[in-house]
Write a protein that holds these residues in place. Structure first.
Motif, PDB file in Angstrom:
ATOM      1  N   THR A  91      37.020 -38.690 -38.993  1.00 50.67           N
ATOM      2  CA  THR A  91      37.642 -39.284 -37.818  1.00 50.67           C
ATOM      3  C   THR A  91      36.590 -39.409 -36.719  1.00 50.67           C
ATOM      4  O   THR A  91      35.473 -38.930 -36.871  1.00 50.67           O
ATOM      5  N   THR A  92      36.963 -40.041 -35.634  1.00 53.50           N
ATOM      6  CA  THR A  92      36.075 -40.179 -34.479  1.00 53.50           C
ATOM      7  C   THR A  92      36.676 -39.416 -33.308  1.00 53.50           C
ATOM      8  O   THR A  92      37.868 -39.562 -33.013  1.00 53.50           O
ATOM      9  N   ALA A  93      35.869 -38.600 -32.652  1.00 54.85           N
ATOM     10  CA  ALA A  93      36.348 -37.794 -31.525  1.00 54.85           C
ATOM     11  C   ALA A  93      36.798 -38.684 -30.380  1.00 54.85           C
ATOM     12  O   ALA A  93      36.062 -39.559 -29.950  1.00 54.85           O
ATOM     13  N   LEU A 147      45.196 -35.076 -34.916  1.00 51.85           N
ATOM     14  CA  LEU A 147      45.904 -35.202 -33.651  1.00 51.85           C
ATOM     15  C   LEU A 147      45.439 -36.449 -32.903  1.00 51.85           C
ATOM     16  O   LEU A 147      44.249 -36.616 -32.651  1.00 51.85           O
ATOM     17  N   GLU A 148      46.380 -37.328 -32.585  1.00 52.05           N
ATOM     18  CA  GLU A 148      46.146 -38.525 -31.769  1.00 52.05           C
ATOM     19  C   GLU A 148      45.016 -39.407 -32.281  1.00 52.05           C
ATOM     20  O   GLU A 148      44.276 -39.991 -31.485  1.00 52.05           O
ATOM     21  N   ASN A 149      44.868 -39.531 -33.586  1.00 52.04           N
ATOM     22  CA  ASN A 149      43.771 -40.342 -34.082  1.00 52.04           C
ATOM     23  C   ASN A 149      44.013 -40.737 -35.530  1.00 52.04           C
ATOM     24  O   ASN A 149      44.778 -40.100 -36.243  1.00 52.04           O
ATOM     25  N   SER A 150      43.320 -41.765 -35.964  1.00 47.02           N
ATOM     26  CA  SER A 150      43.369 -42.170 -37.359  1.00 47.02           C
ATOM     27  C   SER A 150      42.258 -41.442 -38.115  1.00 47.02           C
ATOM     28  O   SER A 150      41.361 -40.861 -37.517  1.00 47.02           O
ATOM     29  N   PHE A 151      42.324 -41.479 -39.423  1.00 49.00           N
ATOM     30  CA  PHE A 151      41.320 -40.825 -40.256  1.00 49.00           C
ATOM     31  C   PHE A 151      41.216 -41.567 -41.580  1.00 49.00           C
ATOM     32  O   PHE A 151      42.054 -42.400 -41.916  1.00 49.00           O
ATOM     33  N   LEU A 204      52.120 -33.769 -37.001  1.00 48.80           N
ATOM     34  CA  LEU A 204      51.327 -32.895 -36.150  1.00 48.80           C
ATOM     35  C   LEU A 204      51.583 -33.323 -34.713  1.00 48.80           C
ATOM     36  O   LEU A 204      51.337 -34.479 -34.357  1.00 48.80           O
ATOM     37  N   VAL A 205      52.119 -32.405 -33.904  1.00 47.05           N
ATOM     38  CA  VAL A 205      52.483 -32.709 -32.520  1.00 47.05           C
ATOM     39  C   VAL A 205      51.916 -31.621 -31.614  1.00 47.05           C
ATOM     40  O   VAL A 205      51.998 -30.435 -31.941  1.00 47.05           O
ATOM     41  N   ILE A 224      41.204 -32.106 -33.212  1.00 46.53           N
ATOM     42  CA  ILE A 224      42.010 -31.231 -34.059  1.00 46.53           C
ATOM     43  C   ILE A 224      42.288 -31.941 -35.375  1.00 46.53           C
ATOM     44  O   ILE A 224      42.822 -33.056 -35.389  1.00 46.53           O
ATOM     45  N   ILE A 225      41.909 -31.287 -36.473  1.00 47.68           N
ATOM     46  CA  ILE A 225      42.234 -31.781 -37.811  1.00 47.68           C
ATOM     47  C   ILE A 225      42.979 -30.657 -38.523  1.00 47.68           C
ATOM     48  O   ILE A 225      42.482 -29.536 -38.609  1.00 47.68           O
TER      49      ILE A 225
END
Length: 177
Positions: A127-129, A95-99, A158-159, A135-136
């Motif tokens: 990922t980085t918080a 959610l709202e992040n790269s990985f 994922l929304v 959320i993963i």
């Protein structure tokens, strides 16, 4: 139609960096499994959602002796698991992040005189918080081959429509989920 389990191993860790970890697993019968990790930490913390496939990677790394069972092949945005009869795709969404997906192994040394060091392979979504809760989501579903897995990855979303609701969706030849 659906089975669900919630695990909360938060207190299995020292609590210095990890403040909360809840793993929700939903089996959307008959084909899709959704693994939702809720991780509480300080913003900027490194978050790792780890999976142990119980098999060998497609690489020739001598550290990872191939136990029998499942083979896995890592891609930039998914992992393909294969056995003699089945193929599964594991598709991470953050959610709202790269990985990134990383492969490694844990050392295992039996406590006995003739103990031999072996490595237990794993892969993880890293990922980085960005906030106090990360959320993963990892989708696990059957596929025919690598090509089908790549097509499904393109449709995976994922929304978060509000603070208490997440929507995970994929498209597959057999329908949308």
């Amino acid at each position: 139609k659906r089975d669900y389990v919630l695990m909360d191993p938060t207190h299995a860790y020292p609590g210095k960096e990890l403040k909360k970890w809840r793993r929700n697993i939903v089996l959307e019968k008959p084909v899709v499994t959704v693994i939702l990790d809720e991780v509480g930490s300080a913003p900027g913390a490194k978050i790792q959602a780890r999976f142990f496939p119980g098999g060998s990677s497609g690489t020739r790394n001598a550290r990872f002796a191939p136990p029998p069972g499942v083979e896995y092949k890592m891609s930039r945005d998914h992992v393909l698991l294969t056995s003699q009869r089945h193929t599964l795709a594991l598709i991470p969404l953050v959610l709202e992040n790269s990985f990134k997906i990383v492969e490694d192994g844990l050392p295992s040394l039996p406590v006995r005189e003739d103990g031999v060091l072996t490595w237990i392979p794993y892969f993880e979504t890293v990922t980085t918080a960005k906030s106090s809760t990360s959320i993963i989501v990892t989708l696990v579903l059957p596929v025919n081959d690598q090509k089908e897995a790549e097509e499904i990855v393109k449709t995976a979303k994922l929304v978060q429509s509000n603070p208490n609701e997440l929507e995970v969706s994929i498209g597959k030849a057999s329908g949308a989920y």
